[in-house]
Design a protein around this motif. Structure first.
Motif, PDB file in Angstrom:
ATOM      1  N   ILE A 553      17.053  53.789  52.524  1.00 20.53           N
ATOM      2  CA  ILE A 553      18.263  54.295  52.274  1.00 20.53           C
ATOM      3  C   ILE A 553      18.177  54.991  50.818  1.00 20.53           C
ATOM      4  CG2 ILE A 553      20.764  54.249  51.855  1.00 20.53           C
ATOM      5  CD1 ILE A 553      20.912  52.442  54.287  1.00 20.53           C
ATOM      6  N   PHE A 554      17.783  53.950  49.763  1.00 20.75           N
ATOM      7  CA  PHE A 554      17.597  54.519  48.354  1.00 20.75           C
ATOM      8  C   PHE A 554      16.647  55.611  48.327  1.00 20.75           C
ATOM      9  CE2 PHE A 554      18.350  54.371  43.921  1.00 20.75           C
ATOM     10  CZ  PHE A 554      17.090  54.426  43.291  1.00 20.75           C
ATOM     11  N   ASN A 555      15.652  55.430  48.907  1.00 25.22           N
ATOM     12  CA  ASN A 555      14.592  56.355  48.879  1.00 25.22           C
ATOM     13  C   ASN A 555      14.786  57.872  49.427  1.00 25.22           C
ATOM     14  OD1 ASN A 555      12.370  58.144  50.258  1.00 25.22           O
ATOM     15  ND2 ASN A 555      11.037  56.869  49.053  1.00 25.22           N
ATOM     16  N   ILE A 556      15.666  58.017  50.411  1.00 25.95           N
ATOM     17  CA  ILE A 556      16.126  58.920  51.237  1.00 25.95           C
ATOM     18  C   ILE A 556      17.135  60.083  50.352  1.00 25.95           C
ATOM     19  CG2 ILE A 556      17.246  60.084  53.134  1.00 25.95           C
ATOM     20  CD1 ILE A 556      16.123  57.947  54.979  1.00 25.95           C
ATOM     21  N   HIS A 557      18.095  58.890  49.886  1.00 27.23           N
ATOM     22  CA  HIS A 557      19.168  59.522  49.013  1.00 27.23           C
ATOM     23  C   HIS A 557      18.590  60.067  47.755  1.00 27.23           C
ATOM     24  CE1 HIS A 557      22.918  59.679  47.208  1.00 27.23           C
ATOM     25  NE2 HIS A 557      22.480  59.212  45.819  1.00 27.23           N
ATOM     26  N   LYS A 558      17.494  59.591  47.044  1.00 25.92           N
ATOM     27  CA  LYS A 558      17.083  60.146  45.752  1.00 25.92           C
ATOM     28  C   LYS A 558      16.192  61.564  46.144  1.00 25.92           C
ATOM     29  CE  LYS A 558      18.646  57.757  42.595  1.00 25.92           C
ATOM     30  NZ  LYS A 558      19.476  58.616  41.567  1.00 25.92           N
ATOM     31  N   ARG A 559      15.499  61.498  47.569  1.00 26.09           N
ATOM     32  CA  ARG A 559      15.037  62.652  47.859  1.00 26.09           C
ATOM     33  C   ARG A 559      15.683  63.734  47.997  1.00 26.09           C
ATOM     34  NH1 ARG A 559      11.046  62.519  52.500  1.00 26.09           N
ATOM     35  NH2 ARG A 559      12.441  61.116  53.471  1.00 26.09           N
ATOM     36  N   MET A 560      16.983  63.621  48.729  1.00 23.60           N
ATOM     37  CA  MET A 560      17.654  64.662  48.975  1.00 23.60           C
ATOM     38  C   MET A 560      18.587  65.120  47.914  1.00 23.60           C
ATOM     39  SD  MET A 560      17.231  64.923  52.072  1.00 23.60           S
ATOM     40  CE  MET A 560      16.358  63.820  53.159  1.00 23.60           C
ATOM     41  N   GLN A 561      18.852  64.269  46.723  1.00 21.97           N
ATOM     42  CA  GLN A 561      19.345  64.723  45.691  1.00 21.97           C
ATOM     43  C   GLN A 561      18.218  65.486  44.636  1.00 21.97           C
ATOM     44  OE1 GLN A 561      21.228  61.494  43.512  1.00 21.97           O
ATOM     45  NE2 GLN A 561      23.039  62.152  44.475  1.00 21.97           N
ATOM     46  N   TYR A 562      17.018  65.228  44.852  1.00 19.73           N
ATOM     47  CA  TYR A 562      16.122  65.901  44.105  1.00 19.73           C
ATOM     48  C   TYR A 562      15.523  67.178  44.671  1.00 19.73           C
ATOM     49  CZ  TYR A 562      11.166  67.153  42.439  1.00 19.73           C
ATOM     50  OH  TYR A 562      10.156  67.751  41.948  1.00 19.73           O
ATOM     51  N   LEU A 563      15.827  67.261  45.885  1.00 20.88           N
ATOM     52  CA  LEU A 563      15.406  68.652  46.526  1.00 20.88           C
ATOM     53  C   LEU A 563      16.495  69.425  46.565  1.00 20.88           C
ATOM     54  CD1 LEU A 563      13.287  67.201  49.590  1.00 20.88           C
ATOM     55  CD2 LEU A 563      12.632  68.516  47.818  1.00 20.88           C
ATOM     56  N   TYR A 564      17.891  68.924  46.861  1.00 24.46           N
ATOM     57  CA  TYR A 564      19.059  70.025  47.019  1.00 24.46           C
ATOM     58  C   TYR A 564      20.289  69.802  46.147  1.00 24.46           C
ATOM     59  CZ  TYR A 564      16.437  70.107  51.692  1.00 24.46           C
ATOM     60  OH  TYR A 564      15.772  70.124  52.769  1.00 24.46           O
ATOM     61  N   GLY A 565      20.287  68.787  45.234  1.00 19.61           N
ATOM     62  CA  GLY A 565      21.210  68.523  44.188  1.00 19.61           C
ATOM     63  C   GLY A 565      21.857  67.250  44.429  1.00 19.61           C
ATOM     64  N   GLU A 566      22.795  67.170  43.324  1.00 19.23           N
ATOM     65  CA  GLU A 566      23.441  65.879  43.119  1.00 19.23           C
ATOM     66  C   GLU A 566      24.448  65.594  44.216  1.00 19.23           C
ATOM     67  OE1 GLU A 566      22.819  63.236  41.306  1.00 19.23           O
ATOM     68  OE2 GLU A 566      20.943  64.244  40.380  1.00 19.23           O
ATOM     69  N   SER A 567      25.057  66.691  44.620  1.00 19.79           N
ATOM     70  CA  SER A 567      26.273  66.852  45.563  1.00 19.79           C
ATOM     71  C   SER A 567      25.827  66.521  47.152  1.00 19.79           C
ATOM     72  CB  SER A 567      27.034  68.224  45.749  1.00 19.79           C
ATOM     73  OG  SER A 567      26.097  69.257  46.175  1.00 19.79           O
ATOM     74  N   TYR A 568      24.567  66.417  47.358  1.00 16.12           N
ATOM     75  CA  TYR A 568      23.907  65.977  48.479  1.00 16.12           C
ATOM     76  C   TYR A 568      23.316  64.646  48.375  1.00 16.12           C
ATOM     77  CZ  TYR A 568      24.610  71.025  49.822  1.00 16.12           C
ATOM     78  OH  TYR A 568      25.134  71.990  49.857  1.00 16.12           O
TER      79      TYR A 568
END
Length: 601
Positions: A553-568
């Protein structure tokens, strides 16, 4: 002082002379070569426009195919069709199936005018015709001899080994227009090489014509769509009577399966074609050469004006620049020559606080970094070679592993161990998907296939103790997202939400659209978690108890924020003893629209 002025004047006259000579040479070359350059550029632009049009057509065709594939959800019908039941019995039981598929899977904007379901012996089972009137009339059976609807192409396709969806057409005398026809074979779900029937879907050609009009702004451009070895589907634009013979000649060659039309060259026309990568549907166009060369005269006039303006601007600019730069540049040139001669430790001195001084400081810094880069070059080359070796080595073992699993699955299937065979195939699928480093992005559809392989393995391990439920919006199946984004969420639900849960265990996987974003949720009826534990899951420095837990979960959360921004990213909604819902939200992107994300990955 006179010497400095003479130097500045020399620089000024030299620059003006070079500029004037360059402009005159450019004018001459432009006059002699511009025609072909402009023509080639215009042709290239037209070709790219055709490619974009084919992309839009591909998207429409893919939506039709997705709607027809829904026939496999009619499980009772597929089972009876596979059993070889009499066609009369199938007609009595499933006379509304075509209607249900047409109305449930297609919008009015899709232009579906009729839909037919046949068994493998070309006997009609179910028919749907939209709004039949004397003017809007369609055959109840495409093999009805009263209708000349190009049905022989359908039969030829169904009896062949071709697996791609057929795209054909026929001329409807009642509508006085071409109707586009799509044909999809229905295969036995047990043996995918055994066809048990097929679906025929007729679509109003105005849908495709609307797409074509989007890319044909000039009436002089004539464009048409035609499958290989078949008649033209439809055309857009105007064609002169003198060009009709060329058009008919090309169409005839395409219908006969020849490619000699590629060599056709008309004096006043340009011909080229763009094909679909997957579907047999080519786009062809005839464009007047005069249309491609229309801008040449305007460019010639503008070039003369630009030449005069450039001479004036260059004269003024070089005069002032030469006054400011001639002396310090001479000193810098001498220093550079000494450095080139071998005095690599030499640096520029007495630099002023202006742009030239900043240039000298930057040059000094550059020399310092060059010395450091030279020292590090050998080490970097060795590191690069080692990394390449490691990358090649990493490709060997995974391939050996899932190829071995495929072999084990085949042996198990031969020896009658179906569960072991399926388990090996699912594991091989998991490895292939997980280790495909060439494609960092996947689709929701691909993620679901990977997830179902994982669920099958877990069902074997947990003896089917967990019930799974899917709620997937068909509109998001082709949306893209980073690989292995859904399966870790389900794995977290199994390992943490349901591991200590007694009684009925259930996981619900959903995917849909919210505010133009892709929203994926994984819900379980497990033991839940407190707000404090949720905060620990998202902490970059988790406590000792949380280390090595819920890393997914932590890994996915950080990946999405890195790729699409802090709001995702990932959000969790949970209460102790009341279950947990994990949400994953990212922007909606179709295939080919995630170029920035691919670069980050």
């Amino acid at each position: 002082m006179l010497k400095n002025k003479t130097m500045r004047l020399k620089i000024l006259f030299l620059c003006l002379g070079c500029t004037l000579a360059g402009l005159l040479l450019q004018t001459y070359l432009f006059q002699t070569t511009s025609s072909e350059l402009i023509y080639n550029q215009a042709k290239s632009d037209s070709y790219r426009s055709m490619e974009n049009m084919q992309d839009d057509i591909y998207t429409f065709i893919k939506s039709i195919e997705n709607g027809l594939i829904d026939i496999y959800n009619e499980k009772e019908f597929i089972m009876d069709l596979r059993s070889g039941m009499e066609s009369s019995t199938l007609q009595n039981r499933y006379y509304r199936t075509a209607y249900d598929i047409a109305t449930e899977n297609f919008q009015t904007s899709d232009g579906v005018v009729s839909l037919y379901i046949y068994d493998k012996s070309h006997r009609i089972i179910s028919t749907y015709r939209r709004a039949v009137t004397p003017k809007h009339n369609y055959p109840t059976d495409i093999y009805d001899p009263l209708f000349n609807d190009n049905a022989e192409k359908v039969k030829e396709y169904v009896d062949s080994d071709e697996t791609q969806m057929l795209i054909s057409s026929y001329y409807n005398v009642y509508r006085e227009k071409n109707i586009v026809r799509f044909v999809l074979k229905v295969y036995n779900s047990v043996n995918i090489h055994s066809k048990i029937g097929y679906v025929v879907c007729d679509v109003d050609s105005k849908i495709l014509k609307k797409i074509m009009r989007k890319y044909t702004s000039e009436d002089e451009i004539f464009i048409w769509l035609q499958p290989f070895n078949d008649r033209p589907v439809l055309a857009a634009g105007n064609i002169m009577d003198s060009d009709s013979n060329v058009y008919e000649q090309i169409c005839d060659q395409i219908q006969k399966g020849n490619q000699e039309f590629e060599n056709i060259q008309e004096k006043n026309k340009v011909f080229f074609s763009v094909y679909q990568d997957k579907y047999n549907l080519g786009a062809y166009t005839l464009i007047p050469r005069d249309l491609l060369n229309r801008n040449q005269k305007i460019l010639n006039e503008n070039l003369i004006l630009i030449t005069l303006i450039m001479l004036a601007v260059v004269s003024i600019s070089f005069y002032f620049v030469s006054r400011l730069l001639s002396r310090p540049l001479e000193e810098m040139t001498k220093t550079v020559k000494r450095i080139q001669g071998g005095e690599t430790q030499l640096r520029m001195e007495n630099l002023r606080n202006d742009e030239v001084g900043e240039l000298g400081k930057s040059f000094n810094n550059m020399l310092d970094q060059i010395e450091k880069l030279i020292a590090d070059e050998y080490e970097n080359k060795m590191s690069l070679n080692y990394a390449r070796y490691q990358a090649l080595q990493a490709q060997i073992n995974p391939h050996f592993l899932y190829n071995t699993l495929d072999t084990m699955g085949s042996i198990a299937e031969i020896q009658g161990c179906i569960q072991v065979s399926n388990l090996c195939q699912s594991l091989a699928g998991l490895f292939r998907y997980s280790l495909d480093m060439k494609n960092p992005l996947s689709t929701v559809s691909g993620e679901l296939v990977h997830l179902k392989n994982y669920i099958y393995v877990m069902n074997v391990r947990m003896q089917n103790q967990v019930e799974y439920e899917f709620h997937i919006d068909d509109n998001v199946l082709q949306d893209t997202l980073p690989r292995i984004s859904i399966q870790p969420l389900v794995e977290n639900a199994l390992n943490h939400g349901l591991k200590n849960q007694k009684g009925k265990k259930k996981v619900i996987i959903s995917a849909g659209i919210r505010d133009d974003d892709l929203l994926i949720s994984v819900e379980d009826n497990g033991i839940g978690m407190s707000d404090e534990k949720i905060r620990e899951l998202f902490s970059e420095d988790p406590g000792e108890k949380q280390k090595n837990r819920s890393i997914g979960i932590f890994n996915i959360h950080k990946r999405m924020q890195y790729l699409y921004g802090e709001s995702y990213g990932v959000k969790i909604k949970s209460e102790p003893e009341k279950g947990t819902v994990v949400f994953l939200e990212i922007p909606r992107k179709k295939q080919g629209e995630n170029q920035n994300a691919c670069k980050k990955l």
